[in-house]
Design an enzyme around this catalytic site. Sequence first.
Site, PDB file in Angstrom:
ATOM      1  N   HIS A 196      23.391  18.565 -10.888  1.00  0.00           N
ATOM      2  CA  HIS A 196      22.657  18.182 -12.069  1.00  0.00           C
ATOM      3  C   HIS A 196      22.288  19.402 -12.703  1.00  0.00           C
ATOM      4  O   HIS A 196      22.077  19.742 -14.086  1.00  0.00           O
ATOM      5  CB  HIS A 196      21.267  17.307 -11.555  1.00  0.00           C
ATOM      6  CG  HIS A 196      20.398  16.893 -12.665  1.00  0.00           C
ATOM      7  ND1 HIS A 196      20.845  16.156 -13.891  1.00  0.00           N
ATOM      8  CD2 HIS A 196      19.108  17.391 -12.893  1.00  0.00           C
ATOM      9  CE1 HIS A 196      19.793  16.154 -14.586  1.00  0.00           C
ATOM     10  NE2 HIS A 196      18.717  16.877 -14.175  1.00  0.00           N
TER      11      HIS A 196
ATOM     12  N   SER B 207      18.375  16.247 -18.928  1.00  0.00           N
ATOM     13  CA  SER B 207      17.478  15.544 -17.878  1.00  0.00           C
ATOM     14  C   SER B 207      16.195  14.922 -18.569  1.00  0.00           C
ATOM     15  O   SER B 207      16.558  14.020 -19.274  1.00  0.00           O
ATOM     16  CB  SER B 207      17.474  16.698 -17.006  1.00  0.00           C
ATOM     17  OG  SER B 207      16.542  15.942 -15.718  1.00  0.00           O
TER      18      SER B 207
ATOM     19  N   ASP C  38      26.954  15.537 -10.604  1.00  0.00           N
ATOM     20  CA  ASP C  38      25.401  15.377 -10.793  1.00  0.00           C
ATOM     21  C   ASP C  38      25.184  13.642 -10.014  1.00  0.00           C
ATOM     22  O   ASP C  38      25.880  12.806 -10.725  1.00  0.00           O
ATOM     23  CB  ASP C  38      25.366  15.203 -12.613  1.00  0.00           C
ATOM     24  CG  ASP C  38      23.781  14.991 -12.643  1.00  0.00           C
ATOM     25  OD1 ASP C  38      22.913  14.604 -11.648  1.00  0.00           O
ATOM     26  OD2 ASP C  38      23.311  15.266 -13.682  1.00  0.00           O
TER      27      ASP C  38
END
EC number: 2.3.1.31
Lengths: 222, 399
Positions: free
Chosen positions: B370, B171, B337
């Site tokens: 995610h 991320s 995601d």
Amino acid sequence: MMSSVEGRPVASGANGELAAPAAIRLDLAVIAELVTAKSRVLDIGCGDGALLALLEARRQVDGRGIELSQTGVNECVARGLSVIQGDADSDLVHYQDDAFDYVILSQTIQATRNPKVVLSELLRIGQRAIVSFPNFGHWSIRYALGFRGRMPVTANLAHAWYETPNIHFCTIRDFVELAENELGATVETAIAINATGQKMGMKMPWWFWNLFGQQAVFVLKR
Amino acid sequence: MTSPTTVDTANAAATSAAGNREALEPSSPVAVFGHDEPLHLDAGIDLAPFQLAYNTYGALNADRSNAILVCHALTGDHYAASQSPVTGKPGWWSSIIGPGKPIDTDRYFVICSNVIGGCLGSTGPASINAETGEPYGLSLPVITIRDMVRAQKMLVERLGIDTLFAVIGGSMGGMQVLQWTVSYPDKVFAALPIATGARHSAQNIAFHEVGRQAVMADPDWAAGRYLLQGKRPVKGLAVARMTAHVTYLSELALQRKFGRNLQDREAFGFGFDADFQIESYLRHQGMTFVDRFDANSYLYMTRAMDYFDIAADYGGSLARAFQGSQTRFCLVSFSSDWLFPTDENRAVVHALNAAAASVSFVEIETDRGHDAFLLDEPHFFDAIDGFVSSAARARGLSR
């Protein structure tokens, strides 16, 4: 689809015949002989990375791969190979001209959506393209279609017509026609392999190869 | 599932106090950079003095070639593989980092630092500005991902390491990994950016803006001066976290975990309590988050991600950013995601292909969205293990 979890599409023997895996090894061994040492190689539809690993070990190549299945990519990455998840129809456009010395498409062209575009992409991004494919002109296939009136299901082409990933079959002669006349490529090397896994003599005429060659391996140059 | 009304408020207050204490007097090692070593920020300001709080795991080898920098995500911290002093929970990547784990601390020297602008001991908006004696608040210049990486580079050098064996993160951590390979291409042998992208998308900026507006709409935010007034905008920050948390999951996972199940009741309450389990879950996520995170820091972190766009620094060409890179890359995305969808990751892969870089890429099938990069995903672990081990062989690191 280009390849499946089990490996290259044509070779995945649905009924567990041993001929198919043996054919993979032969096909890969023939290709490995054609690649010069320390060259840059892209293997499209690289499966579990068997050929790339062979080429890195025997030829010390700088190898890259493209593979559709997560299992295949994971196995490749775990082996330390540089492989991306993708497919021949959509991912080649991102590579530069002449990015590789060899681009290999082994037992995969018949499973692409647009073989002509894929082949021209191979010739663009590679100095040489090495293409192997099952010969649809082989006598056993002609027999199945011509005399039995059925779509052929052989050890090498193990899927029924309604579930095969192989959507664009060609014969050796068809392939030469596409490569030379349509795309203007030069056939640098051509090897046919018969049903017993023997390389067929170079002196044989095309019609003979087209009838008795079960698989073909071509090295093409722009 | 804990209902917000059952959250132990005394415990929450203790956690919150611990959070603020960690911001000011971190219990981890700290690297302090004085006026002679300012951090040159993208905002055009030199930040000095500043400090980075960090943790290390494993041992640096004799030729200093086995260092792995792990970069944390938006609300992460440097307790990647050790217990958080704020929450008491195990490190956020303790399933991946440790002896015999995919990032094996018997082989590698792992460094993880709290990013600049963070709130767990590195200089951030909750830190005291030495010139004024007050918390920086909004007087801290806006921080970028490149600033975070610049600061990490100074820390790595301080630790006596010239070249990192690997930089790994998911991320916002993945953004830092990509920035490392672009800012310092010859200092990164292998890079593993996970569930990330080379820029923040319009939709992601939109969600961040909703979060920031929620914080700033809370009267207790007090134009960012809440620490001076002894307040904290917990309601606004909790709402920000609730929104963000939805983006970390997937519709499938929400349906699987919560469906339309009711919370501690047989029928609707015909009111606005948390009737549904998902409501209760989100409220809990919001409440626990505010205990460990500084609201202003949340504004700075989200802003840093919004500003991130590597291609923009290279005339719009991502491939040009990676041109000539000798780093070995492996990108990992997760199929469900939608914050950093596979296509965003694949765009980086295509740019690396175009730059003729060495790159592997795998999409992990999962419905966990995610957040999957923080969870036990066997195929994901295998990919990390395979890539890092092969890179170690190429680097000549012995077992």
